[in-house]
Design a protein around this motif. Sequence first.
Motif, PDB file in Angstrom:
ATOM      1  N   THR A 102      -4.715  -3.509  -5.186  1.00 30.07           N
ATOM      2  CA  THR A 102      -4.692  -4.887  -5.675  1.00 30.07           C
ATOM      3  C   THR A 102      -5.154  -5.872  -4.591  1.00 30.07           C
ATOM      4  O   THR A 102      -5.841  -6.846  -4.896  1.00 30.07           O
ATOM      5  CB  THR A 102      -3.285  -5.268  -6.157  1.00 30.07           C
ATOM      6  N   ASN A 103      -4.810  -5.609  -3.342  1.00 30.58           N
ATOM      7  CA  ASN A 103      -5.256  -6.478  -2.251  1.00 30.58           C
ATOM      8  C   ASN A 103      -6.766  -6.421  -2.062  1.00 30.58           C
ATOM      9  O   ASN A 103      -7.412  -7.436  -1.785  1.00 30.58           O
ATOM     10  CB  ASN A 103      -4.570  -6.093  -0.953  1.00 30.58           C
ATOM     11  N   VAL A 104      -7.327  -5.206  -2.223  1.00 33.26           N
ATOM     12  CA  VAL A 104      -8.781  -5.057  -2.091  1.00 33.26           C
ATOM     13  C   VAL A 104      -9.489  -5.797  -3.220  1.00 33.26           C
ATOM     14  O   VAL A 104     -10.485  -6.500  -2.993  1.00 33.26           O
ATOM     15  CB  VAL A 104      -9.181  -3.571  -2.088  1.00 33.26           C
ATOM     16  N   LEU A 105      -8.983  -5.658  -4.438  1.00 34.49           N
ATOM     17  CA  LEU A 105      -9.603  -6.334  -5.571  1.00 34.49           C
ATOM     18  C   LEU A 105      -9.512  -7.850  -5.451  1.00 34.49           C
ATOM     19  O   LEU A 105     -10.395  -8.564  -5.929  1.00 34.49           O
ATOM     20  CB  LEU A 105      -8.943  -5.875  -6.880  1.00 34.49           C
ATOM     21  N   MET A 106      -8.467  -8.340  -4.807  1.00 38.79           N
ATOM     22  CA  MET A 106      -8.294  -9.786  -4.617  1.00 38.79           C
ATOM     23  C   MET A 106      -8.995 -10.291  -3.361  1.00 38.79           C
ATOM     24  O   MET A 106      -8.836 -11.446  -2.977  1.00 38.79           O
ATOM     25  CB  MET A 106      -6.796 -10.117  -4.547  1.00 38.79           C
ATOM     26  N   LYS A 107      -9.773  -9.389  -2.703  1.00 35.90           N
ATOM     27  CA  LYS A 107     -10.548  -9.733  -1.506  1.00 35.90           C
ATOM     28  C   LYS A 107      -9.664 -10.155  -0.333  1.00 35.90           C
ATOM     29  O   LYS A 107     -10.074 -10.919   0.532  1.00 35.90           O
ATOM     30  CB  LYS A 107     -11.543 -10.859  -1.818  1.00 35.90           C
TER      31      LYS A 107
END
Length: 230
Positions: A102-107
């Motif tokens: 989720t952190n990666v998807l939220m940049k």
Amino acid sequence: MARKSSRKSTNGQNLVAKNNPRSPISEQYRTIRTNIQFSTVDTKVRSILVTSSSPSEGKSTTVGNLAVVFAQQGKKVLLVDTDLRRPTMQFAFDITNNTGLTNVLMKQTSLMEAVYRADEENLYVLPSGPIPPNPAELLASKAMDELVEQMYGEFDIVLFDSPPILAVTDAQILANRCDGTILVVRSAKSDKDEMRKAKELLDSVNANVLGAVLNRKKLKKQQYYYYQNK
């Protein structure tokens, strides 16, 4: 650069392919691996979604062991926990889940900064990260499409652990983005109507269903897993 867990895994009792690679069960996982590789003649399978019709059918155990046997073959493997509602991979591999998919998807972080190097050589794990309020929307986003392409650039094969397909739409969303899908069925538990409905839902999004894994079926010579190719 991928993170390395500072702890020795103590919770991975279900990772029999890692803990007891000579066991009959581990051999069955290698058989599943071989069947996957021969399931498509002209198209290389780079990404595989593992799901089930309902909870507690063994999909997370199955995908974890498949990741191990692919890594043991020398492939650089990424196991992604895309169950953004009830993630479990942090327990199987004894890693933290403070930062992940989720952190990666939220940049908020990069892919390789969020990934863990597992104890098994060639195996990397991306935990789910904090549980978001909108799992389906995140998985259906353009950011997820871009991330999958980035994963292909870093790893030989990517395995996704998803929620049960009858519970939420997440598995359908992911199946449409993967080269192949495996449906896990628990012996003496899975309902035939539910399995049929799960297959119909996968077909509705043009998922490439590679086959099914019959889980917890006690057979002769202590072989507990059977793979049925379609």
